[in-house]
Design a protein around this motif. Structure first.
Motif, PDB file in Angstrom:
ATOM      1  N   PRO A 228     -35.304 -17.407  -8.238  1.00  0.00           N
ATOM      2  CA  PRO A 228     -35.823 -16.196  -7.577  1.00  0.00           C
ATOM      3  C   PRO A 228     -36.187 -16.419  -6.118  1.00  0.00           C
ATOM      4  CG  PRO A 228     -36.801 -16.449  -9.756  1.00  0.00           C
ATOM      5  CD  PRO A 228     -36.035 -17.709  -9.487  1.00  0.00           C
ATOM      6  N   GLU A 229     -36.605 -17.619  -5.756  1.00  0.00           N
ATOM      7  CA  GLU A 229     -37.022 -17.877  -4.377  1.00  0.00           C
ATOM      8  C   GLU A 229     -35.891 -17.677  -3.367  1.00  0.00           C
ATOM      9  OE1 GLU A 229     -37.307 -22.184  -3.122  1.00  0.00           O
ATOM     10  OE2 GLU A 229     -37.246 -22.488  -5.302  1.00  0.00           O
ATOM     11  N   PHE A 230     -34.637 -17.707  -3.842  1.00  0.00           N
ATOM     12  CA  PHE A 230     -33.497 -17.579  -2.939  1.00  0.00           C
ATOM     13  C   PHE A 230     -32.893 -16.168  -2.940  1.00  0.00           C
ATOM     14  CE2 PHE A 230     -33.298 -22.188  -4.099  1.00  0.00           C
ATOM     15  CZ  PHE A 230     -33.588 -22.685  -2.835  1.00  0.00           C
ATOM     16  N   ALA A 231     -33.596 -15.198  -3.535  1.00  0.00           N
ATOM     17  CA  ALA A 231     -33.076 -13.834  -3.611  1.00  0.00           C
ATOM     18  C   ALA A 231     -32.804 -13.281  -2.212  1.00  0.00           C
ATOM     19  CB  ALA A 231     -34.065 -12.945  -4.349  1.00  0.00           C
ATOM     20  N   LEU A 232     -31.701 -12.562  -2.096  1.00  0.00           N
ATOM     21  CA  LEU A 232     -31.331 -11.950  -0.828  1.00  0.00           C
ATOM     22  C   LEU A 232     -31.675 -10.463  -0.860  1.00  0.00           C
ATOM     23  CD1 LEU A 232     -27.942 -13.779  -0.410  1.00  0.00           C
ATOM     24  CD2 LEU A 232     -29.896 -14.003   1.116  1.00  0.00           C
ATOM     25  N   ASP A 233     -32.193  -9.952   0.254  1.00  0.00           N
ATOM     26  CA  ASP A 233     -32.644  -8.563   0.260  1.00  0.00           C
ATOM     27  C   ASP A 233     -31.490  -7.600   0.506  1.00  0.00           C
ATOM     28  OD1 ASP A 233     -32.154  -8.355   3.058  1.00  0.00           O
ATOM     29  OD2 ASP A 233     -34.126  -9.222   3.495  1.00  0.00           O
ATOM     30  N   SER A 234     -31.810  -6.317   0.594  1.00  0.00           N
ATOM     31  CA  SER A 234     -30.794  -5.270   0.670  1.00  0.00           C
ATOM     32  C   SER A 234     -30.008  -5.270   1.975  1.00  0.00           C
ATOM     33  CB  SER A 234     -31.439  -3.892   0.471  1.00  0.00           C
ATOM     34  OG  SER A 234     -32.465  -3.677   1.438  1.00  0.00           O
ATOM     35  N   SER A 235     -30.441  -6.062   2.944  1.00  0.00           N
ATOM     36  CA  SER A 235     -29.655  -6.172   4.175  1.00  0.00           C
ATOM     37  C   SER A 235     -28.381  -6.983   3.952  1.00  0.00           C
ATOM     38  CB  SER A 235     -30.491  -6.803   5.295  1.00  0.00           C
ATOM     39  OG  SER A 235     -30.874  -8.120   4.959  1.00  0.00           O
ATOM     40  N   PHE A 236     -28.281  -7.598   2.760  1.00  0.00           N
ATOM     41  CA  PHE A 236     -27.063  -8.319   2.367  1.00  0.00           C
ATOM     42  C   PHE A 236     -26.528  -7.662   1.088  1.00  0.00           C
ATOM     43  CE2 PHE A 236     -29.936 -11.334   4.430  1.00  0.00           C
ATOM     44  CZ  PHE A 236     -29.145 -11.758   5.501  1.00  0.00           C
ATOM     45  N   PRO A 237     -25.951  -6.460   1.213  1.00  0.00           N
ATOM     46  CA  PRO A 237     -25.609  -5.664   0.029  1.00  0.00           C
ATOM     47  C   PRO A 237     -24.656  -6.359  -0.938  1.00  0.00           C
ATOM     48  CG  PRO A 237     -24.583  -4.763   2.011  1.00  0.00           C
ATOM     49  CD  PRO A 237     -25.572  -5.788   2.471  1.00  0.00           C
ATOM     50  N   ARG A 238     -23.787  -7.201  -0.432  1.00  0.00           N
ATOM     51  CA  ARG A 238     -22.819  -7.867  -1.320  1.00  0.00           C
ATOM     52  C   ARG A 238     -23.513  -8.797  -2.310  1.00  0.00           C
ATOM     53  NH1 ARG A 238     -18.050 -12.056   0.644  1.00  0.00           N
ATOM     54  NH2 ARG A 238     -17.321 -12.631  -1.441  1.00  0.00           N
ATOM     55  N   PHE A 239     -24.644  -9.368  -1.908  1.00  0.00           N
ATOM     56  CA  PHE A 239     -25.317 -10.368  -2.736  1.00  0.00           C
ATOM     57  C   PHE A 239     -26.704  -9.930  -3.208  1.00  0.00           C
ATOM     58  CE2 PHE A 239     -22.649 -12.600   0.440  1.00  0.00           C
ATOM     59  CZ  PHE A 239     -21.694 -13.130  -0.427  1.00  0.00           C
ATOM     60  N   HIS A 240     -27.062  -8.690  -2.890  1.00  0.00           N
ATOM     61  CA  HIS A 240     -28.390  -8.208  -3.277  1.00  0.00           C
ATOM     62  C   HIS A 240     -28.407  -7.793  -4.749  1.00  0.00           C
ATOM     63  CE1 HIS A 240     -32.229  -6.221  -3.202  1.00  0.00           C
ATOM     64  NE2 HIS A 240     -31.680  -5.051  -3.512  1.00  0.00           N
ATOM     65  N   LEU A 241     -29.404  -8.292  -5.494  1.00  0.00           N
ATOM     66  CA  LEU A 241     -29.587  -7.922  -6.895  1.00  0.00           C
ATOM     67  C   LEU A 241     -30.705  -6.892  -6.986  1.00  0.00           C
ATOM     68  CD1 LEU A 241     -29.423 -11.489  -8.500  1.00  0.00           C
ATOM     69  CD2 LEU A 241     -27.579  -9.806  -8.321  1.00  0.00           C
ATOM     70  N   ARG A 242     -30.449  -5.800  -7.703  1.00  0.00           N
ATOM     71  CA  ARG A 242     -31.442  -4.735  -7.781  1.00  0.00           C
ATOM     72  C   ARG A 242     -32.730  -5.204  -8.453  1.00  0.00           C
ATOM     73  NH1 ARG A 242     -27.738   0.482  -9.624  1.00  0.00           N
ATOM     74  NH2 ARG A 242     -26.415   0.527  -7.748  1.00  0.00           N
ATOM     75  N   GLU A 243     -32.589  -6.072  -9.432  1.00  0.00           N
ATOM     76  CA  GLU A 243     -33.763  -6.620 -10.106  1.00  0.00           C
ATOM     77  C   GLU A 243     -33.762  -8.134  -9.956  1.00  0.00           C
ATOM     78  OE1 GLU A 243     -33.827  -5.395 -14.137  1.00  0.00           O
ATOM     79  OE2 GLU A 243     -33.899  -3.248 -13.679  1.00  0.00           O
ATOM     80  N   PRO A 244     -34.929  -8.725  -9.711  1.00  0.00           N
ATOM     81  CA  PRO A 244     -34.978 -10.188  -9.573  1.00  0.00           C
ATOM     82  C   PRO A 244     -34.593 -10.869 -10.877  1.00  0.00           C
ATOM     83  CG  PRO A 244     -37.188  -9.266  -9.692  1.00  0.00           C
ATOM     84  CD  PRO A 244     -36.259  -8.105  -9.564  1.00  0.00           C
ATOM     85  N   ILE A 245     -33.942 -12.020 -10.768  1.00  0.00           N
ATOM     86  CA  ILE A 245     -33.543 -12.747 -11.974  1.00  0.00           C
ATOM     87  C   ILE A 245     -34.763 -13.418 -12.604  1.00  0.00           C
ATOM     88  CG2 ILE A 245     -31.177 -13.138 -11.183  1.00  0.00           C
ATOM     89  CD1 ILE A 245     -31.979 -15.978 -10.423  1.00  0.00           C
ATOM     90  N   ARG A 246     -34.813 -13.433 -13.936  1.00  0.00           N
ATOM     91  CA  ARG A 246     -35.901 -14.089 -14.662  1.00  0.00           C
ATOM     92  C   ARG A 246     -35.545 -15.532 -14.990  1.00  0.00           C
ATOM     93  NH1 ARG A 246     -35.418  -9.077 -17.418  1.00  0.00           N
ATOM     94  NH2 ARG A 246     -37.109  -7.611 -16.925  1.00  0.00           N
ATOM     95  N   ARG A 247     -34.263 -15.789 -15.086  1.00  0.00           N
ATOM     96  CA  ARG A 247     -33.776 -17.144 -15.358  1.00  0.00           C
ATOM     97  C   ARG A 247     -32.396 -17.275 -14.710  1.00  0.00           C
ATOM     98  NH1 ARG A 247     -33.709 -14.165 -19.878  1.00  0.00           N
ATOM     99  NH2 ARG A 247     -31.730 -13.831 -20.999  1.00  0.00           N
ATOM    100  N   PRO A 248     -31.876 -18.470 -14.561  1.00  0.00           N
ATOM    101  CA  PRO A 248     -30.588 -18.632 -13.872  1.00  0.00           C
ATOM    102  C   PRO A 248     -29.475 -17.806 -14.507  1.00  0.00           C
ATOM    103  CG  PRO A 248     -31.658 -20.750 -14.154  1.00  0.00           C
ATOM    104  CD  PRO A 248     -32.482 -19.762 -14.935  1.00  0.00           C
ATOM    105  N   VAL A 249     -28.704 -17.145 -13.669  1.00  0.00           N
ATOM    106  CA  VAL A 249     -27.551 -16.370 -14.133  1.00  0.00           C
ATOM    107  C   VAL A 249     -26.335 -17.280 -14.306  1.00  0.00           C
ATOM    108  CG1 VAL A 249     -25.953 -14.520 -13.504  1.00  0.00           C
ATOM    109  CG2 VAL A 249     -28.400 -14.246 -13.077  1.00  0.00           C
ATOM    110  N   LEU A 250     -26.218 -18.292 -13.459  1.00  0.00           N
ATOM    111  CA  LEU A 250     -25.121 -19.248 -13.533  1.00  0.00           C
ATOM    112  C   LEU A 250     -25.615 -20.573 -14.102  1.00  0.00           C
ATOM    113  CD1 LEU A 250     -23.352 -18.795 -10.077  1.00  0.00           C
ATOM    114  CD2 LEU A 250     -22.959 -17.551 -12.207  1.00  0.00           C
TER     115      LEU A 250
END
Length: 369
Positions: A228-250
């Motif tokens: 979660p500490e590396f989440a990218l905000d909406s200024s990076f729409p290609r990589f922005h996640l609407r909800e923060p991840i609770r655990r690793p996706v990859l």
């Protein structure tokens, strides 16, 4: 339609198209034939992206041979970092354990991942998109007659072996598993691991993607999909996640494989997915088996480009003239290393390190073992 399919088929097997033997493509780098401890190898790379994202290496030791293929995405930083650090972590682990094994490969992957995430943490204030840079990682080492492989992503290792029961026909045996959401097994695994996330895998732009963004399910890097500490905000729409991840996706751990090499195992093809997108496992081993060793990695790449050109309704010569960056519309960066396994041991070799698209050959860290 029939003639087009037929033309694609002619890129393989016994086709002797002279275009596959020329050396006019300025974006192809190659080492046509070199020695390693247990035989010979051929190594080639073609650049398609504006900045090459495939990094790779072959390390030749007196008693072992290492091949690394690192297919980057989002930029070259992760694949370059792996190429600069993975092998030194491997050698350090071998020294600590006193042997080469699947465990030391796994430990080298873990150390490389930790090191790159530390680099991302230090850089993200200045360059936040470092959090979206990642790489597949395919690493194989041959030692004492055994092949050890660690894999993350969809680069692939394939053995060509003789089938004595069928008139010594060459047969392809895929050693690694593709960690790609296009496979039913991977989508099923992701849904089982994330039962509370209906958007864990979605179809986008005609392919299955994790969170609608990425196809590969295991990588080094891609920090924003792991912490979660590396989440990218909406200024990076290609990589922005609407909800923060609770655990690793990859996943960030490799699949591990080991195999005792047998007399019928003739060679191993290590390649990034840019090859496998256009060439099947069986087609690849038949091309290797039916043609001279020298330049065979380059021949595999040119066979893939030939098929990609036909799919794009272009001639092979047309693709040769396309500059890097623009060429990505036809094919990806492609790395291929073909390692031949011979019965005799080469005792007159130097321990050297070769990097894909690098003209310098340096001493290998194998000498420290």
């Amino acid at each position: 339609m029939f003639s087009w399919v037929g033309k694609i088929a002619n890129a393989f097997g016994d086709d002797k198209d002279d275009r596959l033997d020329d050396d006019k493509d300025p974006l192809i780098w190659c080492k046509d034939l070199e020695k390693h401890a247990f035989g010979e190898f051929s190594f080639a790379v073609v650049q398609a992206n504006e900045v090459l994202e495939d990094y790779s290496q072959v390390e030749v030791g007196q008693n072992a041979t290492f091949v690394g293929v690192y297919d980057g995405h989002g930029g070259p930083e992760a694949s370059r970092y792996i190429c600069d650090h993975f092998f030194s972590h491997l050698i350090r682990n071998v020294q600590e354990k006193g042997l080469i094994s699947s465990e030391v490969l796994k430990n080298a992957v873990s150390a490389t991942e930790d090191g790159f995430l530390t680099l991302v943490r230090r850089s993200c204030g200045i360059k936040p998109l470092m959090a979206a840079v990642g790489s597949c990682c395919l690493a194989g080492i041959i030692s004492d007659g055994t092949l050890y492989v660690a894999n993350m992503g969809d680069s692939r290792a394939v053995i060509g072996r003789l089938n004595r029961r069928r008139s010594s026909k060459i047969v392809a045996e895929q050693i690694t598993e593709d960690h790609n959401a296009c496979r039913n097994e991977i989508r099923r695994e992701l849904k089982q691991d994330h039962p509370d996330d209906p958007q864990i895998v979605v179809m986008k732009q005609g392919v299955w993607r994790i969170k609608g963004i990425i196809q590969v399910s295991r990588t080094i890097g891609d920090a924003y999909l792991k912490k979660p500490e590396f989440a990218l905000d909406s200024s990076f729409p290609r990589f922005h996640l609407r909800e923060p991840i609770r655990r690793p996706v990859l996943g960030n751990g490799p699949s591990l494989y080991n195999r005792v090499l047998k007399p019928d195992d003739k060679f191993i093809v290590f390649a990034s997915d840019g090859l496998w997108e256009h060439v099947t496992n069986q087609q690849a081993v038949e091309i290797v088996h039916n043609n001279p060793r020298s330049g065979i990695a380059r021949r595999l790449i040119k066979s893939a480009i030939n098929v990609a050109a036909r799919k794009a309704r272009k001639g092979y010569d047309e693709v040769q003239k396309i500059e890097k960056g623009s060429r990505r519309a036809v094919h990806d960066d492609i790395t291929v290393a073909v390692v031949f396994i011979d019965q005799q041991i080469n005792t007159d070799i130097d321990e050297v390190s070769m990097r894909g698209f690098g003209n310098a050959t340096t001493a290998s860290s194998f000498s420290t073992l």
